[in-house]
Design an enzyme around this catalytic site. Structure first.
Site, PDB file in Angstrom:
ATOM      1  N   SER A  83       0.813  -1.233   0.000  1.00 49.40           N
ATOM      2  CA  SER A  83       0.000   0.000   0.000  1.00 49.40           C
ATOM      3  C   SER A  83       0.834   1.266   0.000  1.00 49.40           C
ATOM      4  O   SER A  83       0.278   2.370   0.039  1.00 49.40           O
ATOM      5  CB  SER A  83      -0.895   0.060   1.238  1.00 49.40           C
ATOM      6  OG  SER A  83      -1.701  -1.062   1.333  1.00 49.40           O
ATOM      7  N   THR A 185      -1.343   1.839   4.449  1.00 49.68           N
ATOM      8  CA  THR A 185      -0.950   3.237   4.321  1.00 49.68           C
ATOM      9  C   THR A 185      -0.397   3.731   5.643  1.00 49.68           C
ATOM     10  O   THR A 185      -0.996   3.495   6.690  1.00 49.68           O
ATOM     11  CB  THR A 185      -2.196   4.083   3.977  1.00 49.68           C
ATOM     12  OG1 THR A 185      -2.568   3.772   2.651  1.00 49.68           O
ATOM     13  CG2 THR A 185      -1.925   5.580   4.087  1.00 49.68           C
ATOM     14  N   THR A 203       1.288   6.839   0.783  1.00 55.51           N
ATOM     15  CA  THR A 203       0.501   5.706   0.277  1.00 55.51           C
ATOM     16  C   THR A 203       0.649   5.551  -1.233  1.00 55.51           C
ATOM     17  O   THR A 203       0.987   6.516  -1.939  1.00 55.51           O
ATOM     18  CB  THR A 203      -0.995   5.922   0.598  1.00 55.51           C
ATOM     19  OG1 THR A 203      -1.720   4.722   0.305  1.00 55.51           O
ATOM     20  CG2 THR A 203      -1.592   7.052  -0.207  1.00 55.51           C
ATOM     21  N   ARG A 213      -6.358   8.964 -10.114  1.00 55.25           N
ATOM     22  CA  ARG A 213      -7.081   9.091  -8.839  1.00 55.25           C
ATOM     23  C   ARG A 213      -6.128   9.513  -7.711  1.00 55.25           C
ATOM     24  O   ARG A 213      -5.024   9.016  -7.580  1.00 55.25           O
ATOM     25  CB  ARG A 213      -7.731   7.754  -8.485  1.00 55.25           C
ATOM     26  CG  ARG A 213      -8.539   7.753  -7.184  1.00 55.25           C
ATOM     27  CD  ARG A 213      -7.738   7.221  -6.020  1.00 55.25           C
ATOM     28  NE  ARG A 213      -8.550   7.100  -4.800  1.00 55.25           N
ATOM     29  CZ  ARG A 213      -8.044   6.859  -3.605  1.00 55.25           C
ATOM     30  NH1 ARG A 213      -6.748   6.735  -3.448  1.00 55.25           N
ATOM     31  NH2 ARG A 213      -8.824   6.753  -2.556  1.00 55.25           N
ATOM     32  N   VAL A 214      -6.569  10.453  -6.921  1.00 50.67           N
ATOM     33  CA  VAL A 214      -5.824  10.889  -5.736  1.00 50.67           C
ATOM     34  C   VAL A 214      -6.731  10.689  -4.532  1.00 50.67           C
ATOM     35  O   VAL A 214      -7.927  11.000  -4.598  1.00 50.67           O
ATOM     36  CB  VAL A 214      -5.418  12.382  -5.875  1.00 50.67           C
ATOM     37  CG1 VAL A 214      -4.854  12.924  -4.578  1.00 50.67           C
ATOM     38  CG2 VAL A 214      -4.398  12.555  -7.002  1.00 50.67           C
ATOM     39  N   GLY A 215      -6.186  10.183  -3.448  1.00 46.53           N
ATOM     40  CA  GLY A 215      -6.993   9.943  -2.256  1.00 46.53           C
ATOM     41  C   GLY A 215      -6.849  11.049  -1.225  1.00 46.53           C
ATOM     42  O   GLY A 215      -6.530  12.203  -1.546  1.00 46.53           O
ATOM     43  N   ASP A 216      -7.070  10.683   0.015  1.00 49.45           N
ATOM     44  CA  ASP A 216      -7.002  11.651   1.113  1.00 49.45           C
ATOM     45  C   ASP A 216      -5.574  11.896   1.597  1.00 49.45           C
ATOM     46  O   ASP A 216      -5.268  12.937   2.175  1.00 49.45           O
ATOM     47  CB  ASP A 216      -7.815  11.135   2.311  1.00 49.45           C
ATOM     48  CG  ASP A 216      -7.263   9.800   2.805  1.00 49.45           C
ATOM     49  OD1 ASP A 216      -7.025   8.904   1.965  1.00 49.45           O
ATOM     50  OD2 ASP A 216      -7.042   9.652   4.023  1.00 49.45           O
ATOM     51  N   THR A 236      -6.450   6.571   7.614  1.00 53.69           N
ATOM     52  CA  THR A 236      -6.215   5.501   6.653  1.00 53.69           C
ATOM     53  C   THR A 236      -7.570   4.920   6.261  1.00 53.69           C
ATOM     54  O   THR A 236      -8.564   5.120   6.963  1.00 53.69           O
ATOM     55  CB  THR A 236      -5.294   4.416   7.243  1.00 53.69           C
ATOM     56  OG1 THR A 236      -5.086   3.390   6.257  1.00 53.69           O
ATOM     57  CG2 THR A 236      -5.879   3.777   8.482  1.00 53.69           C
ATOM     58  N   GLY A 237      -7.582   4.196   5.148  1.00 57.61           N
ATOM     59  CA  GLY A 237      -8.841   3.618   4.698  1.00 57.61           C
ATOM     60  C   GLY A 237      -9.311   4.265   3.413  1.00 57.61           C
ATOM     61  O   GLY A 237      -8.505   4.832   2.671  1.00 57.61           O
ATOM     62  N   GLY A 239     -10.121   6.712   1.052  1.00 53.30           N
ATOM     63  CA  GLY A 239      -9.828   8.142   1.043  1.00 53.30           C
ATOM     64  C   GLY A 239     -10.989   9.020   0.624  1.00 53.30           C
ATOM     65  O   GLY A 239     -11.120  10.156   1.102  1.00 53.30           O
TER      66      GLY A 239
END
Ligand code: SD4
Length: 326
Positions: A83, A185, A203, A213-216, A236-237, A239
């Protein structure tokens, strides 16, 4: 006449002398040190090596921000961590794309997102923080900046990650579900002996995500927030839901308004309840307050966090909103 400098030197010497020669004061000082909750390092998941490496940095006189950078680099370089960084699972087109951010005790922040072929995005994020007038650099621009600053291009896609993608392509069902992938992460928070904070998050994002794609995790306030007056939080998790609720910032704000880190993490998870499909997703938050109290909470069981406090390591199972393991 005594110069101001000399006067300050003399009074400083006097102060030290009297503290040392007064056993009560010396004892008091020792007691205060003993009661202090710092230094502390805490990280999402079983990031034991990372928290220990970070703690070592603080013990050697480093700042909390140095510690969290060092901590995040551990899983970034680990090919078995699927991750983060090298060995991270790719997007559905086969590219490993990385997100990371960092904050220091002065409220400075740096972040990279959608970064490819660079093993240590956290160090690039730190350079963005320290060497540019910006906070976020993305994609090709982030990579160009990294290469101009001495980072090298590396292929981060391992055979194991490639195989996992091939396996996924057999069905190409994209429905992020809880614990379907190993979430690792790293969100890592530290406070040095004086209680000054730093935080980092790194991450490769969700496995088999859409390209771009971009997460949190690289979003200041969502995946990470540090306020040296109050404390720090990280996530974490999944995003997408953390971003919608500005998770880490909301936790720090709740602490500012008097909630303990535990109460704040619980409240932040409860706020996800009005999103649909909460039973199918996992989010975990951790937080530390200026008093050195720790909090953690997740949607489902299975979320763990690693702590080193005053030299002692522990791995803790987080409490969660739902009690049944899915
Ligand atoms: C993301 N929050 O990109 C990250 C994923 C994660 O453990 O935390 N995985 O949405």
């Amino acid at each position: 006449m005594q110069s101001r400098r000399k006067f300050l030197q003399n009074t400083a010497l006097l102060g030290v002398g009297s503290a040392l020669s007064n056993p009560l004061l010396a004892e008091n000082k020792l007691q205060i040190e003993k009661d202090r909750p710092f230094p502390i390092v805490i990280a999402t998941w079983n990031n034991e090596k990372a928290v220990k490496a970070a703690y070592q940095v603080i013990k050697s006189g480093g700042r909390a921000v140095d510690a969290v950078e060092m901590g995040a680099k551990v899983p970034e370089a680990d090919p078995n961590d699927t991750s983060v960084g090298y060995g991270g699972f790719p997007d559905r087109d086969g590219h490993v794309t990385l997100d990371a951010c960092i904050m220091d005790e002065f409220g400075n922040a740096g972040s990279v997102m959608f970064l490819e072929d660079i093993m240590h995005p956290i160090s690039v994020a730190r350079m963005v923080m320290e060497k540019t007038p910006h906070v976020f650099l993305a994609g090709e621009g982030a990579q160009q900046f990294a290469l101009e600053n001495g980072f090298e291009k590396q292929n981060l896609l391992t055979d194991k990650a490639k195989q996992a993608l091939e396996e996924w392509r057999k069905t190409s069902q994209y429905q992020p579900k809880i614990n379907v992938e190993r979430h690792d992460t790293i969100g890592i928070l530290a406070a040095d002996s004086n209680g000054n904070f730093g935080g980092a998050c790194s991450t490769s994002g969700l496995a088999f995500k859409m390209r771009g794609r971009v997460g949190d995790s690289p979003i200041i306030g969502a995946g990470l927030y540090v306020d040296n007056e109050v404390g720090a939080a990280t996530a974490t998790g999944l995003g997408e839901v953390v971003v919608k609720k500005v998770g880490a910032f909301s936790i720090v704000e709740m602490m500012r308004n008097g909630k303990s880190p535990q109460q704040a993490c619980e409240e932040a998870i409860k706020r996800l309840q009005n999103l649909k499909n909460i039973q199918d997703l996992q989010v975990g938050y951790i937080a530390v307050s200026k008093k050195g109290e720790i909090g953690a909470f997740s949607v489902h069981p299975g979320f763990q966090y690693a702590v080193v406090q005053k030299g002692k390591f522990r791995l803790v199972d987080s409490k969660s909103l739902f009690s049944e393991k899915k």
